[in-house]
Each structure stands twice: as structure tokens, then as C-alpha cells.
Motif scaffolding. Structure first.
Motif, short mmCIF file in Angstrom:
data_model
loop_
_atom_site.label_atom_id
_atom_site.label_comp_id
_atom_site.label_asym_id
_atom_site.label_seq_id
_atom_site.Cartn_x
_atom_site.Cartn_y
_atom_site.Cartn_z
N LEU A 52 68.59 1.96 -0.08
CA LEU A 52 68.44 0.50 0.33
C LEU A 52 67.53 -0.08 -0.53
O LEU A 52 67.38 -1.16 -0.38
CB LEU A 52 68.17 0.37 1.80
N GLN A 53 66.35 0.65 -1.21
CA GLN A 53 65.51 0.09 -2.00
C GLN A 53 65.22 0.99 -3.18
O GLN A 53 65.52 2.15 -3.11
CB GLN A 53 64.23 0.21 -1.10
N ALA A 54 64.65 0.30 -4.12
CA ALA A 54 64.42 1.02 -5.54
C ALA A 54 63.63 2.37 -5.06
O ALA A 54 63.64 3.38 -5.96
CB ALA A 54 63.65 -0.06 -6.60
N ALA A 55 62.49 2.26 -4.36
CA ALA A 55 61.80 3.50 -3.87
C ALA A 55 62.47 4.80 -3.61
O ALA A 55 62.00 5.80 -3.40
CB ALA A 55 60.52 3.09 -2.81
N ALA A 56 63.77 4.62 -3.16
CA ALA A 56 64.63 5.64 -2.30
C ALA A 56 64.69 6.99 -3.40
O ALA A 56 64.47 8.23 -2.98
CB ALA A 56 65.91 5.24 -2.16
N ASP A 57 64.73 6.73 -4.75
CA ASP A 57 64.88 7.74 -5.24
C ASP A 57 63.23 8.50 -5.61
O ASP A 57 63.08 9.99 -5.74
CB ASP A 57 65.03 7.38 -7.11
N ASP A 58 62.23 7.72 -5.61
CA ASP A 58 60.97 8.40 -5.43
C ASP A 58 60.66 9.28 -4.19
O ASP A 58 60.03 10.32 -4.10
CB ASP A 58 59.81 7.14 -5.34
N PHE A 59 61.42 8.64 -3.16
CA PHE A 59 61.21 9.34 -1.79
C PHE A 59 62.04 11.01 -1.92
O PHE A 59 61.36 12.00 -1.68
CB PHE A 59 61.90 8.90 -0.64
N GLU A 60 62.93 10.87 -2.67
CA GLU A 60 63.89 12.06 -2.88
C GLU A 60 63.21 13.03 -3.61
O GLU A 60 62.91 14.29 -3.55
CB GLU A 60 65.05 11.94 -3.41
N ARG A 61 62.42 12.43 -4.94
CA ARG A 61 61.64 13.43 -5.64
C ARG A 61 60.47 13.95 -5.05
O ARG A 61 60.11 15.05 -5.29
CB ARG A 61 61.25 12.28 -6.90
N GLN A 62 59.71 13.16 -4.08
CA GLN A 62 58.55 13.69 -3.45
C GLN A 62 58.96 14.92 -2.49
O GLN A 62 58.44 15.81 -2.42
CB GLN A 62 58.15 12.54 -2.59
N CYS A 63 60.07 14.73 -1.80
CA CYS A 63 60.63 15.76 -1.04
C CYS A 63 61.10 17.02 -1.76
O CYS A 63 60.75 18.02 -1.37
CB CYS A 63 61.95 15.10 -0.24
N ARG A 64 61.62 16.69 -3.09
CA ARG A 64 62.07 17.87 -3.64
C ARG A 64 60.68 18.62 -4.09
O ARG A 64 60.60 19.88 -4.14
CB ARG A 64 62.81 17.62 -4.93
N ALA A 65 59.79 17.94 -4.74
CA ALA A 65 58.53 18.56 -5.04
C ALA A 65 57.71 19.28 -4.14
O ALA A 65 57.23 20.45 -4.21
CB ALA A 65 57.62 17.45 -5.46
N LEU A 66 57.81 18.93 -2.76
CA LEU A 66 57.04 19.33 -1.67
C LEU A 66 57.87 20.60 -1.36
O LEU A 66 57.19 21.69 -1.28
CB LEU A 66 56.78 18.34 -0.46
N CYS A 67 59.22 20.56 -1.21
CA CYS A 67 60.10 21.58 -0.85
C CYS A 67 59.82 22.65 -1.84
O CYS A 67 59.75 24.11 -1.33
CB CYS A 67 61.38 21.27 -0.42
N ALA A 68 59.93 22.60 -3.00
CA ALA A 68 59.70 23.54 -4.08
C ALA A 68 58.53 24.58 -3.84
O ALA A 68 58.13 25.48 -4.15
CB ALA A 68 59.76 22.97 -5.50
N ARG A 69 57.66 23.41 -3.79
CA ARG A 69 55.86 24.26 -3.59
C ARG A 69 55.86 25.04 -2.37
O ARG A 69 55.40 26.02 -2.35
CB ARG A 69 55.02 23.16 -3.51
N LEU A 70 56.45 24.43 -1.37
CA LEU A 70 56.49 25.25 -0.04
C LEU A 70 57.63 26.58 0.23
O LEU A 70 57.62 27.36 0.83
CB LEU A 70 56.82 24.61 1.15
N GLY A 71 58.58 26.36 -0.78
CA GLY A 71 59.42 27.35 -0.90
C GLY A 71 60.47 27.28 0.45
O GLY A 71 61.18 28.36 0.93
N VAL A 72 60.77 26.13 0.70
CA VAL A 72 61.67 25.48 1.62
C VAL A 72 62.88 24.92 1.15
O VAL A 72 63.10 24.23 0.28
CB VAL A 72 60.96 24.60 2.51
N PRO A 73 64.09 25.39 1.62
CA PRO A 73 65.45 24.84 1.23
C PRO A 73 65.44 23.33 1.30
O PRO A 73 65.05 23.03 2.81
CB PRO A 73 66.55 25.79 2.05
#
Length: 318
Positions: A52-73
Motif C-alpha cells: 500500500l505504500q512505497a515503504a512496504a519493501d523497506d519493511f520486508e528488508r528490515q524483517c529479513r535482516a532481523l530474522c537472519a540475525r536471530l536465525g529465525v525462519p
């Protein structure tokens, strides 16, 4: 009473494995980090890309980075959350989000066997929900606000942070040096929730410092009253029949009649009458004392008519 974040996580006892709804914002990031630390290897993250907004891709990138660091699927689902005609953008996004979480959990069953989903809504979100319900003239079901736990099918849903203030979650993240992404729409006061957050909550905090606790107690009382009304409606509907007999409806008190009519329309026909529609339906029922007296009334998204000695609901109103 409001809880500390640590106390809320300690008290949280979901069925595992657990899926955490992750937006990339502060609240859901704190919940994911705490749950991943408490139940290592038993937690996964679920992210919905609303588009719904241009920032949506940024949200997904933030989630991927956090989960990669935590080792969470991490499981991601892209949805079309644009509102239908007459539907609010918030409602459209909420419905799309919950449907996507359910789909993600089901799709992950074979691999992750998710039993529960945790959502990071907190005490301030609960207050906003109560104030919105009050502004709309809601009954006890609306004033009960958000439940802490519910079940749909085999999936358990949890809001473990409903007694934790939002500011505490952000402070917890800051003390750990964690980052998150801010949703630009959260400061857009065209949305009622944002106006409540920006204007009403600070005023409540000044006037009633313990407003989160007192409103939470009121919501708990409303939830209990709503449960009792449901039990009464179920018992009354069993007595008056499905579809309801008009004469049996007239034998009920005005309040019980309204209660059972709302329950019948919602549980059997998935429609909810407005206060004016319900009042008019009750007026027609009271006047319906001869064979020739008809009933034909638009109620919610349906139509209630007289069918002999009974009421009938036509689900498609034209």
C-alpha cells in the motif's frame, strides 16, 4: 494492572511452535526477539507485504535482516489490501493481514507445524480500540475491545502484550541497541487511530495517569457481559426456534428480543443490524398480530421478511 515487558513474556504460554506476526516496527520486533530467546528453534516470523505504500519493501528488508540475525525462519506473503467501495483502508488492511497470517501458518504446517500466532498489539492499542468503540456507540461486544486469546480451527491466536505500554517496548529495544523501522502512516492524522494516539492519549495520561489499567478493567467487564449476553441469546434462540417464531419473539422482554435478534442475524446470516434497523424490526414484530401483517425490512446486508408464523432472512438484498 499494566505489566512490564519481561513479566508479559514470562507469563506468555503459547502452544509451540509459535509464529510471530512481524511488521518490522518496534512492537513486533521486541516480541519476536523476546520469543526467539525464550524458545530457541520453536519460533518463526510471519510478514505480510501490504503493497500500500512505497515503504512496504523497506519493511520486508528490515524483517529479513532481523530474522537472519536471530536465525529465525521468515515467511512472507504479498497481499492486495486495497479497500473495497465503502470499506475503510484500516479495515481492509486488517482483514487482509489476518487472512494472510492464517494462510502463512497453514502453508508452514508441514515444515514448521505452527500451533500459535502471537500479535504485538499492546496496552495503548487496546485503549485506542476502546475509545474508537465508544466513539461509534458500540455495545458491550465492541467495548470488550481486543481479546488476549482466541482460537480459529486448530490455530491459537495470542496478544501477550495487551497490558504492556508501548513506550516500554521501545525502551526495551533501545537498551539492547536494537533498531526498527517506523511506519510513515503512523503520524498521518487523517487516520482516527493516529489522532487518538497523538492527541487523546497524552491528555488522558495527564488527567488519569492510570488510564490504561482502568480502561482495561472496563473492557474486561464488557467482555464478561458480552459472554453472558451470548449465552442468553443462544438459550433464547433454542426456545423460539430457527427461524424465529414471531409469537415467541413477542413474548420476550424488549431487551432479550433485541439480544436474540442480533444473535440470530449474526450467527445464522452473518449480518449485523444498525441500532435504527433493529429498533424498526422490533416495532414491526410488535405490530405483527394478524395474518395479513407483513414484514419486509433491510437489515445489515440482508432482508428480514415474514414467512407465515416465522421470520426469514434473505441473505442477498436487492
Amino acid at each position: 494492572m499494566t505489566q512490564s515487558f519481561a513479566a508479559a513474556i514470562a507469563a506468555f504460554a503459547p502452544r509451540l511452535p509459535l509464529g510471530v506476526a512481524l511488521s518490522g516496527g518496534a512492537d513486533s520486533s521486541a516480541l519476536l526477539i523476546a520469543c526467539a530467546e525464550r524458545w530457541p528453534g520453536q519460533v518463526s516470523a510471519l510478514h505480510v507485504h501490504h503493497g500500500l505504500q512505497a515503504a512496504a519493501d523497506d519493511f520486508e528488508r528490515q524483517c529479513r535482516a532481523l530474522c537472519a540475525r536471530l536465525g529465525v525462519p521468515l515467511a512472507v506473503r504479498h497481499v492486495d489490501a486495497r479497500p473495497a467501495a465503502g470499506q475503510s483502508p484500516e479495515d481492509a488492511a486488517r482483514q487482509a493481514r489476518y487472512a494472510a497470517f492464517s494462510a502463512l501458518a497453514q502453508a508452514s504446517q508441514a515444515r514448521l507445524a505452527i500451533q500459535s500466532i502471537a500479535i504485538a498489539q499492546h496496552a495503548d492499542d487496546q485503549v485506542e480500540t476502546i475509545l474508537l468503540a465508544l466513539s461509534r456507540g458500540a455495545g458491550v461486544a465492541g467495548l470488550a475491545a481486543m481479546p488476549q486469546h482466541w482460537q480459529r480451527g486448530s490455530l491459537h491466536w495470542h496478544r501477550p502484550l495487551l497490558r504492556v505500554a508501548g513506550a516500554e517496548l521501545r525502551q526495551w529495544l533501545r537498551t539492547r541497541g536494537e533498531t526498527w523501522i517506523e511506519d510513515p502512516t503512523n503520524s498521518d492524522e487523517r487516520y482516527t487511530r493516529n489522532r487518538i494516539r497523538a492527541r487523546l492519549l497524552p491528555a488522558l495520561a495527564q488527567t488519569f495517569p492510570h488510564f490504561r489499567d482502568t480502561l482495561a478493567r472496563s473492557a474486561a467487564h464488557a467482555a464478561q457481559a458480552s459472554e453472558l449476553l451470548l449465552e442468553l441469546a443462544q438459550a433464547d434462540l433454542a426456545q423460539i426456534g430457527t427461524p424465529p417464531r414471531i409469537a415467541a419473539l413477542r413474548a420476550l422482554s424488549h431487551a432479550r428480543q433485541a439480544n436474540v435478534l442480533r444473535h440470530w442475524l449474526k450467527s445464522c446470516h452473518a449480518t449485523t443490524p444498525s441500532a435504527a434497523q433493529l429498533a424498526e424490526l422490533q416495532r414491526l414484530i410488535a405490530a405483527c398480530r394478524t395474518r395479513g401483517h407483513g414484514i419486509d425490512l433491510k437489515v445489515g446486508a440482508a432482508r428480514v421478511v415474514r414467512a407465515g408464523a416465522n421470520l426469514a432472512c434473505l441473505d442477498c438484498y436487492n
